[in-house]
Design an enzyme around this catalytic site. Sequence first.
Site, short mmCIF file in Angstrom:
data_model
loop_
_atom_site.label_atom_id
_atom_site.label_comp_id
_atom_site.label_asym_id
_atom_site.label_seq_id
_atom_site.Cartn_x
_atom_site.Cartn_y
_atom_site.Cartn_z
N LYS A 113 -9.26 -10.59 -28.36
CA LYS A 113 -8.75 -9.60 -29.31
C LYS A 113 -9.84 -9.12 -30.25
O LYS A 113 -9.82 -7.97 -30.68
CB LYS A 113 -7.57 -10.18 -30.10
N LYS A 195 -4.55 -8.80 -16.92
CA LYS A 195 -3.13 -9.01 -17.28
C LYS A 195 -2.52 -7.71 -17.79
O LYS A 195 -3.18 -6.96 -18.51
CB LYS A 195 -3.14 -10.09 -18.37
N LYS A 198 0.03 -4.41 -23.61
CA LYS A 198 0.54 -3.24 -24.33
C LYS A 198 -0.60 -2.31 -24.71
O LYS A 198 -0.40 -1.12 -24.89
CB LYS A 198 1.23 -3.70 -25.63
P1 TYM Z 1 3.33 -11.01 -27.11
O1 TYM Z 1 4.10 -10.16 -28.05
O2 TYM Z 1 1.95 -10.63 -26.75
O3 TYM Z 1 4.12 -11.18 -25.76
C1 TYM Z 1 5.46 -11.60 -25.72
C2 TYM Z 1 5.70 -12.48 -24.51
O4 TYM Z 1 5.33 -11.79 -23.32
C3 TYM Z 1 4.48 -12.60 -22.54
N1 TYM Z 1 3.55 -11.72 -21.80
C4 TYM Z 1 3.40 -11.75 -20.47
N2 TYM Z 1 3.97 -12.51 -19.51
C5 TYM Z 1 3.60 -12.27 -18.23
N3 TYM Z 1 2.71 -11.31 -17.87
C6 TYM Z 1 2.10 -10.55 -18.79
N4 TYM Z 1 1.24 -9.61 -18.42
C7 TYM Z 1 2.44 -10.75 -20.16
N5 TYM Z 1 2.05 -10.17 -21.33
C8 TYM Z 1 2.73 -10.78 -22.31
C9 TYM Z 1 3.75 -13.49 -23.53
O5 TYM Z 1 3.25 -14.65 -22.90
C10 TYM Z 1 4.84 -13.77 -24.54
O6 TYM Z 1 5.64 -14.86 -24.11
N6 TYM Z 1 1.71 -14.98 -29.63
C11 TYM Z 1 2.88 -14.42 -29.01
C12 TYM Z 1 4.03 -14.21 -29.96
C13 TYM Z 1 4.46 -15.41 -30.73
C14 TYM Z 1 5.17 -16.53 -30.21
C15 TYM Z 1 5.40 -17.38 -31.31
C16 TYM Z 1 5.60 -16.88 -28.94
C17 TYM Z 1 4.31 -15.62 -32.06
N7 TYM Z 1 4.88 -16.80 -32.42
C18 TYM Z 1 6.07 -18.58 -31.16
C19 TYM Z 1 6.27 -18.10 -28.79
C20 TYM Z 1 6.49 -18.93 -29.89
C21 TYM Z 1 2.50 -13.04 -28.46
O7 TYM Z 1 1.56 -12.45 -28.85
O8 TYM Z 1 3.37 -12.54 -27.62
#
Ligand code: TYM
Length: 328
Positions: A113, A195, A198
């Site tokens: 990032k 991967k 967004k």
């Molecule tokens: P975020 O918002 O980037 O993504 C949300 C969820 O989507 C999953 N994900 C994917 N899974 C499969 N293939 C992909 N290409 C892909 N892109 C994203 C992520 O693994 C995630 O589960 N840090 C986390 C948010 C967060 C969180 C937490 C999660 C903050 N606090 C506590 C669990 C528990 C994040 O950035 O997710």
Amino acid sequence: MSKKRVFSGIQPTGQIHLGNYLGAVKNWVDSQDDYENIFCVVNSHAITTTQNPQELREKTFELAGMLLACGIDVKKSNLFIQSEIDEHPALSWILDCNISMGEMNRMTQFKDKSLKNSKNVNVGLFNYPALMAADILLYQTDGVPVGEDQKQHLELARNVAIKFNRDFGECFKIPEPMIPKVGARVMGLDDPDTKMSKSAKGANHAIFLLDTPEEILRKIKKAATDSQTAIVFDENRAGLYNLLSIYQIFTHQSKDEIEKDFEGKGYGEFKIALADVVIEALRPIRQEYVRLNAEKGYIAKILAEGADKVRPIARETYQKAKELIGLI
Ligand code: TYM
């Protein structure tokens, strides 16, 4: 016997895509009956990258609406906004003081990032995993359903919880990662070596849940594949493997059944079948999203109720952590 508790979160940055859906949200929805569920729109995490305040506010509610449209049922699950519970950043500070620089420095997402956001590499971005650990640990969470990219962050959450419990006394439950067998890492359609995300720039990179049927068909038709012809699951053929995995999740078929169905057929036919399956799976979500989005007051009420329900759990854990560490 009481149900195990799951907690997970998603950032209100950009539009939610098929990776978010298959890696996380669909699994939250599908297992709502099996667990006590807490889901969170992590808007405080979102400000680790540059956000327009008004847009962030809108996206936060829109994402909550999207989660409801995907099937989060508030009779079974609690849904709330992270910034509405002050104990998240408060516990994050205590955890910060118990995580070594060395461990935090190893986080690969920070490296990725900060390369992508080279103009705004802030301390919050570095500390992001501590806030995520606080999210999880505040709720005495048993399991965390996420995609594979969150594995390292979860390991850190487990480590800091184990260390804190050992150094100061029992406070946190040690959470288990829940990563799906298929769909844990959905790849970009234009580049199956990265991967799906967004923030990627390519017009054909991601399928968003709000894409129209025409857009979905166009993106799948353009998806990068290879010059071979057989439609088979082969991890060395990353583009096709990614598409087949998506097909498998939506059709609930086995790999053998899928390979049999497409024996002797080519990419053209497979891609149209895949587009059909994706379009039909996303259609009701898009329709429900449009309906719910017209009821902003309803979404706000659900989120406020969700926060009120889970706040006492967060307060109790935070008070305990404070006392154990000598802060009162
Ligand atoms: P975020 O918002 O980037 O993504 C949300 C969820 O989507 C999953 N994900 C994917 N899974 C499969 N293939 C992909 N290409 C892909 N892109 C994203 C992520 O693994 C995630 O589960 N840090 C986390 C948010 C967060 C969180 C937490 C999660 C903050 N606090 C506590 C669990 C528990 C994040 O950035 O997710």
